[in-house]
Scaffold this active site. Structure first.
Site, PDB file in Angstrom:
ATOM      1  N   GLU A  56      40.360  73.011  24.017  1.00 40.43           N
ATOM      2  CA  GLU A  56      39.379  73.658  25.060  1.00 40.43           C
ATOM      3  C   GLU A  56      38.038  72.920  25.168  1.00 40.43           C
ATOM      4  OE1 GLU A  56      39.720  78.246  24.897  1.00 40.43           O
ATOM      5  OE2 GLU A  56      40.538  77.526  23.119  1.00 40.43           O
ATOM      6  N   THR A  64      40.002  69.016  32.004  1.00 30.10           N
ATOM      7  CA  THR A  64      39.018  69.304  33.344  1.00 30.10           C
ATOM      8  C   THR A  64      38.483  68.078  33.807  1.00 30.10           C
ATOM      9  OG1 THR A  64      38.822  71.510  32.258  1.00 30.10           O
ATOM     10  CG2 THR A  64      37.376  70.974  34.102  1.00 30.10           C
ATOM     11  N   ARG A 100      43.156  77.159  33.205  1.00 27.18           N
ATOM     12  CA  ARG A 100      43.315  76.726  31.657  1.00 27.18           C
ATOM     13  C   ARG A 100      44.684  76.557  31.483  1.00 27.18           C
ATOM     14  NH1 ARG A 100      42.854  73.956  27.319  1.00 27.18           N
ATOM     15  NH2 ARG A 100      43.553  75.260  25.492  1.00 27.18           N
ATOM     16  N   ASP A 102      45.067  61.554  28.328  1.00 24.79           N
ATOM     17  CA  ASP A 102      44.704  62.914  28.224  1.00 24.79           C
ATOM     18  C   ASP A 102      45.467  63.537  27.002  1.00 24.79           C
ATOM     19  OD1 ASP A 102      43.384  65.394  28.069  1.00 24.79           O
ATOM     20  OD2 ASP A 102      44.587  66.132  29.911  1.00 24.79           O
ATOM     21  N   GLN A 159      44.530  70.485  20.198  1.00 25.89           N
ATOM     22  CA  GLN A 159      44.665  71.639  19.149  1.00 25.89           C
ATOM     23  C   GLN A 159      45.024  70.711  18.024  1.00 25.89           C
ATOM     24  OE1 GLN A 159      44.139  74.831  19.392  1.00 25.89           O
ATOM     25  NE2 GLN A 159      43.862  74.510  21.637  1.00 25.89           N
TER      26      GLN A 159
HETATM   27  N1  LIG Z   1      32.278  76.938  32.315  1.00 25.92           N
HETATM   28  C1  LIG Z   1      32.617  75.823  31.972  1.00 25.92           C
HETATM   29  N2  LIG Z   1      33.933  75.998  31.686  1.00 25.92           N
HETATM   30  C2  LIG Z   1      34.522  74.620  31.339  1.00 25.92           C
HETATM   31  C3  LIG Z   1      33.895  73.432  31.541  1.00 25.92           C
HETATM   32  N3  LIG Z   1      34.792  72.447  31.108  1.00 25.92           N
HETATM   33  C4  LIG Z   1      36.060  73.077  30.928  1.00 25.92           C
HETATM   34  N4  LIG Z   1      35.839  74.579  31.092  1.00 25.92           N
HETATM   35  C5  LIG Z   1      37.151  75.211  31.239  1.00 25.92           C
HETATM   36  O1  LIG Z   1      37.191  75.489  29.789  1.00 25.92           O
HETATM   37  C6  LIG Z   1      38.744  75.498  29.829  1.00 25.92           C
HETATM   38  C7  LIG Z   1      39.393  74.437  28.739  1.00 25.92           C
HETATM   39  O2  LIG Z   1      39.168  73.160  29.236  1.00 25.92           O
HETATM   40  P1  LIG Z   1      40.432  72.241  29.137  1.00 25.92           P
HETATM   41  O3  LIG Z   1      40.175  71.077  30.058  1.00 25.92           O
HETATM   42  O4  LIG Z   1      41.736  72.783  29.260  1.00 25.92           O
HETATM   43  O5  LIG Z   1      40.251  71.709  27.664  1.00 25.92           O
HETATM   44  P2  LIG Z   1      41.064  70.736  26.840  1.00 25.92           P
HETATM   45  O6  LIG Z   1      40.113  69.889  25.951  1.00 25.92           O
HETATM   46  O7  LIG Z   1      41.747  69.604  27.870  1.00 25.92           O
HETATM   47  O8  LIG Z   1      41.734  71.529  25.825  1.00 25.92           O
HETATM   48  P3  LIG Z   1      43.401  71.239  25.223  1.00 25.92           P
HETATM   49  O9  LIG Z   1      44.438  70.599  26.212  1.00 25.92           O
HETATM   50  O10 LIG Z   1      43.923  72.420  24.506  1.00 25.92           O
HETATM   51  O11 LIG Z   1      43.005  70.041  24.189  1.00 25.92           O
HETATM   52  C8  LIG Z   1      39.334  75.544  31.190  1.00 25.92           C
HETATM   53  O12 LIG Z   1      39.429  76.696  31.741  1.00 25.92           O
HETATM   54  C9  LIG Z   1      38.304  74.750  31.759  1.00 25.92           C
HETATM   55  O13 LIG Z   1      38.243  75.473  33.191  1.00 25.92           O
HETATM   56  C10 LIG Z   1      32.296  73.561  31.462  1.00 25.92           C
HETATM   57  O14 LIG Z   1      31.758  72.564  31.567  1.00 25.92           O
HETATM   58  N5  LIG Z   1      31.969  74.825  31.895  1.00 25.92           N
HETATM   59 MG   LIG Z   2      44.177  69.592  28.254  1.00 24.18          MG
END
Ligand SMILES: Nc1nc2c(ncn2[C@@H]2O[C@H](COP(=O)(O)OP(=O)(O)OP(=O)(O)O)[C@@H](O)[C@H]2O)c(=O)[nH]1
Ligand SMILES: [Mg+2]
Length: 436
Positions: free
Chosen positions: A48, A53, A279, A302, A306
């Protein structure tokens, strides 16, 4: 004959050897050429933090956009995010003891008045609830500073609990939380409370299979949409949302709720914003290639962030030219999904240390994204970082608070003479940021 036959055989085998040597050399040259043309970039960081993203942003800006299949995946994901968010809030209402319809008091006085008008629940008199102490001192609570520890300075047991652990919040006298909990005790939880809102909450609960979660086709009915909208408008749910750092709630919750009407229409097509906010937890490691020029390809990996996913990372470490490490700087007041205990920024620092100081990356520069700066800016006004990181004594401004974390991460680098860390504050969901 025998002699000439053996010579021919020898020549054949020499030729075969030569051919295989040439093949080997060609393969090696090809590999080298490919390696020269392929820049490998790893997106690393805890769950997360925003890795996927950032990749979505790059795909929108530098890539060819998303396939129809991917868009369909985002559509389902964002609709599912609505149900998952509401289910988390309903669960938290019971865990935090908040009744539906809870009205946040305007002042501590009015909280105290409402508390004193309520019957004292049994468990608060005989049990070991944390609420007893502040309630016992209700009359003096008003004069305490906002972050005064609840514990009694005279008691030894209480003194032990004053021991500071980085990332753990110092206790505060939260009269609003106490009031909510007392009103909850009177009204009963989700399964018992009267009224339409609690009934809608029970409806949402019936839709979630304990093993498989929600099935969109079955669950996303007009009745469900009305239920979610009514719940989201409820003052108790809104108060619960204001405490979302105390439980696990996806960051896209407020986005999907604000856009629920559009997202749940039958012909809904996700916009760029929807895609960035959807997400989806990453499982495994995914390669995406971007053609930078005729001669150069950027391959971005990517990974799933977790804890259980991190075992898959090491096999992609070799030949890495660049790493972007992401942390969610806004998560300084949250605990990890994996254990519901470790502070997320403390977890990020430990993970960053193991990557930054990894023998394979001793000389690899790192780009550090301190992401979710938008949420960070909002949060520090309500909960200063000093509540969780007590060595911080600066002002609660974005500039100073973020500078503290930048320094904490920079200090982790054990090889400052061999490698550089390039920190950036980012907002990965900001639309088209990098196009500007
Ligand atoms: N408000 C806000 N939300 C964000 C930002 N960056 C990411 N998000 C949100 O945070 C959530 C998690 O982002 P991901 O890109 O899925 O995170 P990840 O690092 O890929 O997570 P894993 O796949 O579990 O490793 C998503 O719902 C995104 O839309 C940001 O800068 N601001
Ligand atoms: Mg991810």
């Amino acid at each position: 004959m025998g002699c000439s036959a053996s010579t021919a055989k020898e020549e054949d085998s020499i030729a075969a050897l030569r051919n295989s040597e040439i093949d080997r050399q060609l393969a090696q040259e090809k590999k080298q050429l490919e390696a020269e043309r392929k820049i490998k970039l790893l997106l690393l960081g805890p769950g997360e933090s925003g890795k996927s993203t950032i990749l979505k942003q790059m795909t929108l800006i530098y890539g060819n956009g998303f396939s129809q299949e991917q868009i369909e995946g985002f559509r389902s994901a964002i609709q599912l995010n609505i149900l998952v968010s509401m289910a988390s809030l309903i669960k938290a209402m019971d865990n935090l003891h908040i009744p539906y319809g809870f009205q946040t008091p305007e002042s501590d006085e009015s909280a105290l008045q409402r508390i004193s008008a309520l019957p004292m629940p049994e468990q608060l008199i005989h049990g070991s609830s944390d609420e007893i102490e502040p309630l016992a001192r209700c009359d003096t609570a008003k004069s305490l500073p906002a972050n005064a520890p609840v514990v009694d300075q005279q008691s030894n047991a209480s003194k032990a609990s004053l021991q500071y652990e980085e990332g753990k919040r110092t206790h505060t006298n939260d009269l609003v939380a106490i009031l909510a909990s007392r009103e909850y005790a009177v009204k009963g939880g989700t399964m018992k409370q009267d009224g339409q809102v609690a009934e809608y909450a029970r409806h949402i609960k019936t839709l979630e299979d304990t093993q498989f979660g929600f099935n969109l086709e079955v669950s996303m009915t007009p009745e469900t949409i009305v239920a979610v909208k009514t719940l989201w408008a409820d003052s108790g749910i809104q108060y619960c949302f204001s405490r979302s750092h105390e439980f696990q709630l996806i960051d896209s919750c407020s986005y999907v709720m604000a856009n629920i009407d559009r997202i749940t229409t039958s012909d809904f097509k996700p916009t760029e914003d929807d895609i960035l906010n959807a997400r989806i937890m990453t499982i495994g490691v995914h390669e995406t290639k971007f053609k930078i020029s005729n001669k150069m390809t950027l391959a971005i990996y990517d990974v799933g962030g977790q804890r259980s996913e991190r075992k898959k990372w090491a096999q992609f470490f070799s030949d890495t030219q660049s790493i972007i490490f992401l942390i969610a700087i806004s998560s300084y007041d949250q605990v990890c999904l994996e254990d519901d205990e470790t502070n997320r920024v403390v977890e990020s620092m430990n993970l960053f240390s193991s990557i930054c100081n990894h023998p394979l990356f001793k000389k690899t520069d790192l780009v550090l994204f301190l992401n979710k700066i938008d949420l960070f800016e909002e949060k520090i006004q309500k909960r200063p970082i000093s509540l969780y990181f007590q060595d911080y004594d600066g002002p609660n401004t974005l500039q100073e608070s973020s500078k503290y974390f930048v320094k904490r991460f920079m200090d982790i680098n054990k090889y400052p003479n061999d490698k550089q860390i390039y920190p950036h504050l980012t907002h990965a969901t900001e639309p088209n940021r990098q196009k500007r």
